[in-house]
Scaffold this motif. Structure first.
Motif, PDB file in Angstrom:
ATOM      1  N   MET A 125       0.859  -1.190   0.000  1.00 13.66           N
ATOM      2  CA  MET A 125       0.000   0.000   0.000  1.00 13.66           C
ATOM      3  C   MET A 125       0.894   1.239   0.000  1.00 13.66           C
ATOM      4  O   MET A 125       1.640   1.454   0.954  1.00 13.66           O
ATOM      5  N   ARG A 126       0.803   2.038  -1.053  1.00 16.32           N
ATOM      6  CA  ARG A 126       1.655   3.224  -1.164  1.00 16.32           C
ATOM      7  C   ARG A 126       1.292   4.202  -0.046  1.00 16.32           C
ATOM      8  O   ARG A 126       0.137   4.628   0.075  1.00 16.32           O
ATOM      9  N   THR A 127       2.272   4.556   0.762  1.00 20.80           N
ATOM     10  CA  THR A 127       2.048   5.282   2.007  1.00 20.80           C
ATOM     11  C   THR A 127       2.741   6.633   1.971  1.00 20.80           C
ATOM     12  O   THR A 127       3.871   6.753   1.485  1.00 20.80           O
ATOM     13  N   ALA A 128       2.065   7.651   2.499  1.00 18.72           N
ATOM     14  CA  ALA A 128       2.650   8.983   2.641  1.00 18.72           C
ATOM     15  C   ALA A 128       2.649   9.386   4.099  1.00 18.72           C
ATOM     16  O   ALA A 128       1.702   9.088   4.839  1.00 18.72           O
ATOM     17  N   VAL A 129       3.693  10.071   4.522  1.00 18.76           N
ATOM     18  CA  VAL A 129       3.718  10.710   5.829  1.00 18.76           C
ATOM     19  C   VAL A 129       3.605  12.215   5.599  1.00 18.76           C
ATOM     20  O   VAL A 129       4.268  12.781   4.724  1.00 18.76           O
ATOM     21  N   ILE A 130       2.730  12.848   6.365  1.00 18.11           N
ATOM     22  CA  ILE A 130       2.427  14.277   6.205  1.00 18.11           C
ATOM     23  C   ILE A 130       2.752  14.974   7.519  1.00 18.11           C
ATOM     24  O   ILE A 130       2.222  14.608   8.579  1.00 18.11           O
ATOM     25  N   THR A 131       3.622  15.971   7.454  1.00 16.65           N
ATOM     26  CA  THR A 131       4.022  16.724   8.639  1.00 16.65           C
ATOM     27  C   THR A 131       3.881  18.211   8.350  1.00 16.65           C
ATOM     28  O   THR A 131       4.359  18.692   7.318  1.00 16.65           O
ATOM     29  N   VAL A 132       3.231  18.930   9.263  1.00 17.25           N
ATOM     30  CA  VAL A 132       3.137  20.386   9.179  1.00 17.25           C
ATOM     31  C   VAL A 132       4.205  20.974  10.093  1.00 17.25           C
ATOM     32  O   VAL A 132       4.292  20.608  11.271  1.00 17.25           O
ATOM     33  N   ALA A 133       5.011  21.884   9.560  1.00 16.80           N
ATOM     34  CA  ALA A 133       6.113  22.453  10.329  1.00 16.80           C
ATOM     35  C   ALA A 133       6.030  23.976  10.331  1.00 16.80           C
ATOM     36  O   ALA A 133       5.893  24.603   9.274  1.00 16.80           O
ATOM     37  N   HIS A 134       6.101  24.530  11.516  1.00 11.89           N
ATOM     38  CA  HIS A 134       6.218  25.982  11.715  1.00 11.89           C
ATOM     39  C   HIS A 134       7.218  26.158  12.849  1.00 11.89           C
ATOM     40  O   HIS A 134       6.885  25.923  14.016  1.00 11.89           O
ATOM     41  N   GLY A 135       8.455  26.522  12.514  1.00 18.57           N
ATOM     42  CA  GLY A 135       9.490  26.500  13.536  1.00 18.57           C
ATOM     43  C   GLY A 135       9.838  25.064  13.919  1.00 18.57           C
ATOM     44  O   GLY A 135       9.709  24.146  13.109  1.00 18.57           O
ATOM     45  N   ARG A 136      10.297  24.874  15.153  1.00 17.39           N
ATOM     46  CA  ARG A 136      10.649  23.535  15.636  1.00 17.39           C
ATOM     47  C   ARG A 136      11.592  22.813  14.667  1.00 17.39           C
ATOM     48  O   ARG A 136      11.417  21.622  14.384  1.00 17.39           O
ATOM     49  N   HIS A 137      12.586  23.531  14.158  1.00 13.11           N
ATOM     50  CA  HIS A 137      13.475  22.931  13.158  1.00 13.11           C
ATOM     51  C   HIS A 137      14.294  21.791  13.753  1.00 13.11           C
ATOM     52  O   HIS A 137      14.555  20.785  13.071  1.00 13.11           O
ATOM     53  N   GLY A 138      14.702  21.915  15.004  1.00  8.86           N
ATOM     54  CA  GLY A 138      15.424  20.826  15.653  1.00  8.86           C
ATOM     55  C   GLY A 138      14.569  19.584  15.776  1.00  8.86           C
ATOM     56  O   GLY A 138      15.047  18.459  15.564  1.00  8.86           O
ATOM     57  N   HIS A 139      13.311  19.762  16.100  1.00 12.88           N
ATOM     58  CA  HIS A 139      12.396  18.625  16.188  1.00 12.88           C
ATOM     59  C   HIS A 139      12.205  17.980  14.826  1.00 12.88           C
ATOM     60  O   HIS A 139      12.132  16.749  14.711  1.00 12.88           O
TER      61      HIS A 139
END
Length: 283
Positions: free
Chosen positions: A1-15
């Motif tokens: 099953m073709r899978t995507a991971v979706i992440t929203v980033a605002h700052g938190r560059h180290g994380h």
């Protein structure tokens, strides 16, 4: 099953960097990675290509960050890339080694359900940062949410427990769900709303043992006074849509500090300042 991971980033560059390190070490990593850069063009400089990644910019258009719109934008990009399983992972979360494998397995058998993985909370990082082999023994699971044994899937019907730190949904279920309501801006209630949308549309929950994410430590306010106006505004929208107020724990804590009051006859929470009304959240 073709899978995507979706992440929203605002700052938190180290994380975000530590999340990327975790992604590079998972079993069967996702075929697609979407990072939504929310009012933060520097995110593109942080993203690496150990997992093939598309960075999608989203800009604010009102009070508070449009987190709901950013997540929907990420989902559209993932679907356009051919993903059939969408995994939403908060920027603070490091995926456990089996997270994607367990979500894929659950997606094949759980039917039309939101798939929710356990989230365990890490202490502040030691010198040199978190070590991958120590994550499981360093983190404590959230006490108010299920954490089934590895390899099990527990069906549930309490949609108020849904949260967006880590969850997965098939493309067909996402279409039926309709995505996040984009009226929410800033902190709070958009994921509680999605849980209620799922309930209203006959979409159940399944807590997926072994799909564990590790939440990185960061300072928090208790209660989150800096988000007070967001909580009032989003809470009032939720009240109009579903007939009850979310985040009442925070609202009651604000009331104890004299920052808000509850108008019981109208079921309305109001912001107060030095005894004078400074704003109103109307349901």
């Amino acid at each position: 099953m073709r899978t995507a991971v979706i992440t929203v980033a605002h700052g938190r560059h180290g994380h975000l960097r530590r999340q990327q390190e975790g992604l590079a070490a998972v079993e069967r990593p996702p075929e697609v990675r979407i990072v939504v850069a929310l009012d933060d063009p520097q995110v593109a400089d942080v993203v690496d290509d150990r997992v093939p990644t598309r960075t999608v910019p989203v800009t604010s258009d009102g009070p508070g960050l449009p987190l709901a719109r950013a997540r929907n934008t990420g989902a559209r990009a993932a679907l356009a890339a051919g993903a059939r399983l969408l995994v939403f992972l908060d920027v603070d979360c490091i995926p456990g080694p089996a997270l994607f494998r367990r979500y894929r397995e659950a997606a094949r058998t759980a039917g039309t359900r939101l798939l929710c993985g356990p989230v365990a909370y890490l202490p502040p990082p030691p010198p040199g940062g978190y070590r991958a082999e120590a994550l499981a023994t360093s983190a404590a699971p959230h006490p108010a949410r299920p954490a089934p044994p590895d390899g099990t899937c527990v069906e549930a019907d309490d949609h108020t427990l849904f949260w967006s730190l880590s969850f997965a949904v098939t493309a067909s279920t996402w279409a039926r769900l309709g995505g996040f309501h984009e009226g929410y801006h800033g902190y709070g209630a958009e994921d509680t709303d999605l849980g209620q949308q799922a309930r209203a549309r006959g979409i159940g929950l399944c807590w997926v043992g072994g799909a564990t994410a590790y939440h990185q430590h960061h300072p928090v306010s208790d209660p989150p006074v800096e988000h007070l106006d967001d909580i009032l505004r989003n809470g009032a929208l939720f009240r109009r849509r579903w007939g009850w107020w979310p985040m009442t724990g925070w609202l009651e804590r604000f009331a104890a500090k004299g920052l808000v009051r509850h108008d019981a006859p109208d079921d309305r929470w109001e912001r107060v300042w030095d005894g004078a009304r400074a704003g109103t959240a109307r349901s």
